[in-house]
Design a protein around this motif. Structure first.
Motif, PDB file in Angstrom:
ATOM      1  N   PRO A   1       4.083 -13.869  -6.003  1.00 57.38           N
ATOM      2  CA  PRO A   1       2.995 -13.368  -5.700  1.00 57.38           C
ATOM      3  C   PRO A   1       2.927 -12.286  -4.738  1.00 57.38           C
ATOM      4  CG  PRO A   1       3.413 -15.917  -5.191  1.00 57.38           C
ATOM      5  CD  PRO A   1       4.596 -15.216  -5.866  1.00 57.38           C
ATOM      6  N   GLU A   2       1.869 -11.361  -5.048  1.00 55.79           N
ATOM      7  CA  GLU A   2       2.204 -10.098  -4.316  1.00 55.79           C
ATOM      8  C   GLU A   2       0.947 -10.068  -3.298  1.00 55.79           C
ATOM      9  OE1 GLU A   2       4.207  -7.596  -7.782  1.00 55.79           O
ATOM     10  OE2 GLU A   2       2.129  -7.035  -7.203  1.00 55.79           O
ATOM     11  N   THR A   3       0.631 -10.997  -2.634  1.00 56.89           N
ATOM     12  CA  THR A   3      -0.449 -10.945  -1.845  1.00 56.89           C
ATOM     13  C   THR A   3      -0.177 -10.129  -0.378  1.00 56.89           C
ATOM     14  OG1 THR A   3       0.453 -13.007  -0.802  1.00 56.89           O
ATOM     15  CG2 THR A   3      -1.289 -13.333  -2.502  1.00 56.89           C
ATOM     16  N   GLN A   4       1.324 -10.147   0.042  1.00 50.06           N
ATOM     17  CA  GLN A   4       1.552  -9.203   1.204  1.00 50.06           C
ATOM     18  C   GLN A   4       1.297  -7.924   0.808  1.00 50.06           C
ATOM     19  OE1 GLN A   4       5.381 -11.069   1.609  1.00 50.06           O
ATOM     20  NE2 GLN A   4       4.847 -12.042   3.509  1.00 50.06           N
ATOM     21  N   THR A   5       1.730  -7.517  -0.577  1.00 52.15           N
ATOM     22  CA  THR A   5       1.593  -6.163  -0.943  1.00 52.15           C
ATOM     23  C   THR A   5       0.091  -5.624  -0.943  1.00 52.15           C
ATOM     24  OG1 THR A   5       3.361  -6.215  -2.474  1.00 52.15           O
ATOM     25  CG2 THR A   5       2.009  -4.474  -2.524  1.00 52.15           C
ATOM     26  N   ALA A   6      -0.941  -6.664  -1.300  1.00 51.62           N
ATOM     27  CA  ALA A   6      -2.349  -6.444  -1.089  1.00 51.62           C
ATOM     28  C   ALA A   6      -2.622  -6.401   0.368  1.00 51.62           C
ATOM     29  CB  ALA A   6      -2.790  -7.619  -1.868  1.00 51.62           C
ATOM     30  N   HIS A   7      -2.206  -7.152   0.984  1.00 52.82           N
ATOM     31  CA  HIS A   7      -2.604  -6.753   2.425  1.00 52.82           C
ATOM     32  C   HIS A   7      -2.156  -5.663   3.189  1.00 52.82           C
ATOM     33  CE1 HIS A   7      -3.207  -8.179   6.650  1.00 52.82           C
ATOM     34  NE2 HIS A   7      -2.097  -7.787   6.930  1.00 52.82           N
ATOM     35  N   ARG A   8      -0.974  -5.518   2.734  1.00 56.11           N
ATOM     36  CA  ARG A   8      -0.274  -3.996   3.257  1.00 56.11           C
ATOM     37  C   ARG A   8      -1.267  -2.787   2.666  1.00 56.11           C
ATOM     38  NH1 ARG A   8       4.442  -1.472   4.967  1.00 56.11           N
ATOM     39  NH2 ARG A   8       4.822  -3.720   6.107  1.00 56.11           N
ATOM     40  N   LEU A   9      -1.543  -3.099   1.526  1.00 53.83           N
ATOM     41  CA  LEU A   9      -2.640  -2.023   0.922  1.00 53.83           C
ATOM     42  C   LEU A   9      -3.838  -1.711   1.686  1.00 53.83           C
ATOM     43  CD1 LEU A   9      -1.638  -2.139  -2.725  1.00 53.83           C
ATOM     44  CD2 LEU A   9      -1.129  -0.278  -1.462  1.00 53.83           C
ATOM     45  N   ASP A  10      -4.250  -2.887   2.068  1.00 54.11           N
ATOM     46  CA  ASP A  10      -5.698  -2.940   2.891  1.00 54.11           C
ATOM     47  C   ASP A  10      -5.393  -2.204   4.191  1.00 54.11           C
ATOM     48  OD1 ASP A  10      -6.888  -4.614   1.041  1.00 54.11           O
ATOM     49  OD2 ASP A  10      -6.552  -6.316   2.007  1.00 54.11           O
ATOM     50  N   GLU A  11      -4.211  -2.281   4.905  1.00 51.33           N
ATOM     51  CA  GLU A  11      -3.948  -1.745   6.117  1.00 51.33           C
ATOM     52  C   GLU A  11      -3.703  -0.301   5.861  1.00 51.33           C
ATOM     53  OE1 GLU A  11      -1.152  -4.995   8.562  1.00 51.33           O
ATOM     54  OE2 GLU A  11      -0.097  -3.590   7.010  1.00 51.33           O
ATOM     55  N   VAL A  12      -3.122   0.195   4.557  1.00 50.24           N
ATOM     56  CA  VAL A  12      -2.911   1.834   4.377  1.00 50.24           C
ATOM     57  C   VAL A  12      -4.341   2.176   4.289  1.00 50.24           C
ATOM     58  CG1 VAL A  12      -2.324   3.217   2.561  1.00 50.24           C
ATOM     59  CG2 VAL A  12      -0.697   1.471   3.001  1.00 50.24           C
ATOM     60  N   ASP A  13      -5.119   1.503   3.587  1.00 50.29           N
ATOM     61  CA  ASP A  13      -6.715   1.974   3.283  1.00 50.29           C
ATOM     62  C   ASP A  13      -7.358   2.279   4.772  1.00 50.29           C
ATOM     63  OD1 ASP A  13      -6.423   2.293   0.549  1.00 50.29           O
ATOM     64  OD2 ASP A  13      -7.324   0.250   0.177  1.00 50.29           O
ATOM     65  N   ALA A  14      -7.060   1.099   5.405  1.00 52.28           N
ATOM     66  CA  ALA A  14      -7.845   1.135   6.898  1.00 52.28           C
ATOM     67  C   ALA A  14      -7.284   2.620   7.604  1.00 52.28           C
ATOM     68  CB  ALA A  14      -7.377  -0.010   7.603  1.00 52.28           C
ATOM     69  N   ALA A  15      -5.817   2.750   7.666  1.00 52.92           N
ATOM     70  CA  ALA A  15      -5.334   3.865   8.450  1.00 52.92           C
ATOM     71  C   ALA A  15      -5.804   5.053   7.870  1.00 52.92           C
ATOM     72  CB  ALA A  15      -3.787   3.831   8.021  1.00 52.92           C
ATOM     73  N   PHE A  16      -5.956   5.137   6.649  1.00 48.52           N
ATOM     74  CA  PHE A  16      -6.623   6.583   5.951  1.00 48.52           C
ATOM     75  C   PHE A  16      -7.899   6.745   6.300  1.00 48.52           C
ATOM     76  CE2 PHE A  16      -3.168   6.817   2.008  1.00 48.52           C
ATOM     77  CZ  PHE A  16      -2.317   7.026   3.009  1.00 48.52           C
ATOM     78  N   ASN A  17      -8.596   5.674   6.255  1.00 45.34           N
ATOM     79  CA  ASN A  17     -10.279   5.763   6.564  1.00 45.34           C
ATOM     80  C   ASN A  17     -10.439   6.037   7.843  1.00 45.34           C
ATOM     81  OD1 ASN A  17     -10.697   4.867   3.751  1.00 45.34           O
ATOM     82  ND2 ASN A  17     -11.173   2.752   4.486  1.00 45.34           N
ATOM     83  N   SER A  18      -9.314   5.805   8.792  1.00 47.66           N
ATOM     84  CA  SER A  18      -9.560   5.890  10.372  1.00 47.66           C
ATOM     85  C   SER A  18      -8.874   7.424  10.622  1.00 47.66           C
ATOM     86  CB  SER A  18      -8.776   5.124  11.151  1.00 47.66           C
ATOM     87  OG  SER A  18      -7.368   5.360  10.954  1.00 47.66           O
ATOM     88  N   GLY A  19      -8.453   7.946   9.451  1.00 46.31           N
ATOM     89  CA  GLY A  19      -7.811   9.412   9.878  1.00 46.31           C
ATOM     90  C   GLY A  19      -6.344   9.535  10.343  1.00 46.31           C
ATOM     91  N   ASP A  20      -5.877   8.337  10.103  1.00 47.17           N
ATOM     92  CA  ASP A  20      -4.667   8.110  10.684  1.00 47.17           C
ATOM     93  C   ASP A  20      -3.480   8.184   9.532  1.00 47.17           C
ATOM     94  OD1 ASP A  20      -2.149   7.782  12.061  1.00 47.17           O
ATOM     95  OD2 ASP A  20      -2.617   5.845  13.005  1.00 47.17           O
ATOM     96  N   TRP A  21      -3.437   9.326   8.877  1.00 46.08           N
ATOM     97  CA  TRP A  21      -2.621   9.800   7.830  1.00 46.08           C
ATOM     98  C   TRP A  21      -0.984   9.386   7.816  1.00 46.08           C
ATOM     99  CZ3 TRP A  21      -5.371  10.282   3.624  1.00 46.08           C
ATOM    100  CH2 TRP A  21      -6.922  10.621   3.644  1.00 46.08           C
ATOM    101  N   ASN A  22      -0.503   9.798   9.099  1.00 42.94           N
ATOM    102  CA  ASN A  22       0.817   9.812   9.304  1.00 42.94           C
ATOM    103  C   ASN A  22       1.370   7.922   9.146  1.00 42.94           C
ATOM    104  OD1 ASN A  22       1.292  12.229   9.212  1.00 42.94           O
ATOM    105  ND2 ASN A  22       1.727  12.557  11.488  1.00 42.94           N
ATOM    106  N   ASN A  23       0.664   7.449  10.101  1.00 42.26           N
ATOM    107  CA  ASN A  23       0.816   5.914   9.849  1.00 42.26           C
ATOM    108  C   ASN A  23       0.480   5.307   8.700  1.00 42.26           C
ATOM    109  OD1 ASN A  23       1.621   3.486  11.398  1.00 42.26           O
ATOM    110  ND2 ASN A  23      -0.499   2.732  11.285  1.00 42.26           N
ATOM    111  N   GLY A  24      -0.442   5.867   7.957  1.00 41.09           N
ATOM    112  CA  GLY A  24      -0.808   5.265   6.589  1.00 41.09           C
ATOM    113  C   GLY A  24       0.267   5.538   5.666  1.00 41.09           C
TER     114      GLY A  24
END
Length: 230
Positions: free
Chosen positions: A97-120
């Protein structure tokens, strides 16, 4: 004494707006200027040792990054955007199961959406490369096609941002390159690669080009994506 000059355009480095001498580790016997490097698709501008043993944190540009740092960070995103885009055309099957990967990708999207490109980018780097996680966490694989597509799109989004941060002259060189391939979002359109003769005969899983209604792609030396041929 002849001043050092770019191996491609032959201009002395000291005469250029950005006087950096870069080594393409695919051709390490010569140096090129950053303008010519920008026009060169597929260049490996970080040394093999830096890629294999370096700290991924060092690849993220700081607030005082110069044009060279920004170009290298763009090249990182460009490479991984290409790798993951190609993977979307060759789907695999999730081993777990890759649910943790999907959750991490949610975090990546949230970081990019907020303009925090380095943390993304920090969050994105370990997907498919567990050793790059800081601190170490669960292995984040993306064999599932949806996760693979999302990873490819995330790297492409980062690529476009890193491109926008470069000086206009370097951006223009990059934009003269052939474009990336399209991300294959429909798994039904992705190509399954078998292990066997390149003409599609005698595959490990038994599919034969002459007997199949669909084209058969096969490789003798590459990595098959057919589960039965692995």
């Amino acid at each position: 004494m002849i001043p050092p000059a770019c191996a491609i355009c032959d201009r002395p480095y000291h005469t250029l707006e950005f006087p950096y001498a870069l080594v393409d580790w695919n051709h390490p016997w010569e140096t090129v200027c950053i303008e010519c490097a920008a026009k060169t698709p597929g260049g490996q501008w970080r040394s093999p040792g830096e890629l294999a043993l370096g700290d991924p944190e060092d690849r993220i540009p700081g607030p005082d990054a110069d044009a060279l740092d920004l170009f290298l960070s763009f090249s990182d995103a460009d490479f991984w955007a290409m790798v993951w885009t190609n993977r979307t055309a060759n789907p695999g099957e999730a081993r777990s199961p890759e649910t943790q990967t999907a959750h991490r990708l949610d975090e990546v999207d949230a970081a990019f959406n907020s303009g925090d490109w380095n943390n993304g980018e920090r969050l994105l780097q370990p997907i498919g490369a567990p050793a790059w996680d800081r601190p170490p966490g669960p292995a984040l694989f993306a064999w599932n096609h949806d996760n693979c597509v999302r990873t490819a799109l995330a790297w492409r989004r980062l690529r476009e941002y890193r491109l926008s941060r470069l000086p206009i002259l370097i951006q223009a060189g990059i934009q003269s390159r052939p474009p990336l391939a399209d991300v294959v979002t429909d798994v039904a359109k992705a190509v399954v690669i078998h292990r066997g003769f390149p003409d599609g005969r005698f595959t490990d899983c038994g599919i034969d080009r002459k007997k199949s209604d669909e084209p058969v792609e096969a490789t003798m030396t590459g990595s098959p994506t057919c589960d039965s041929c692995r």
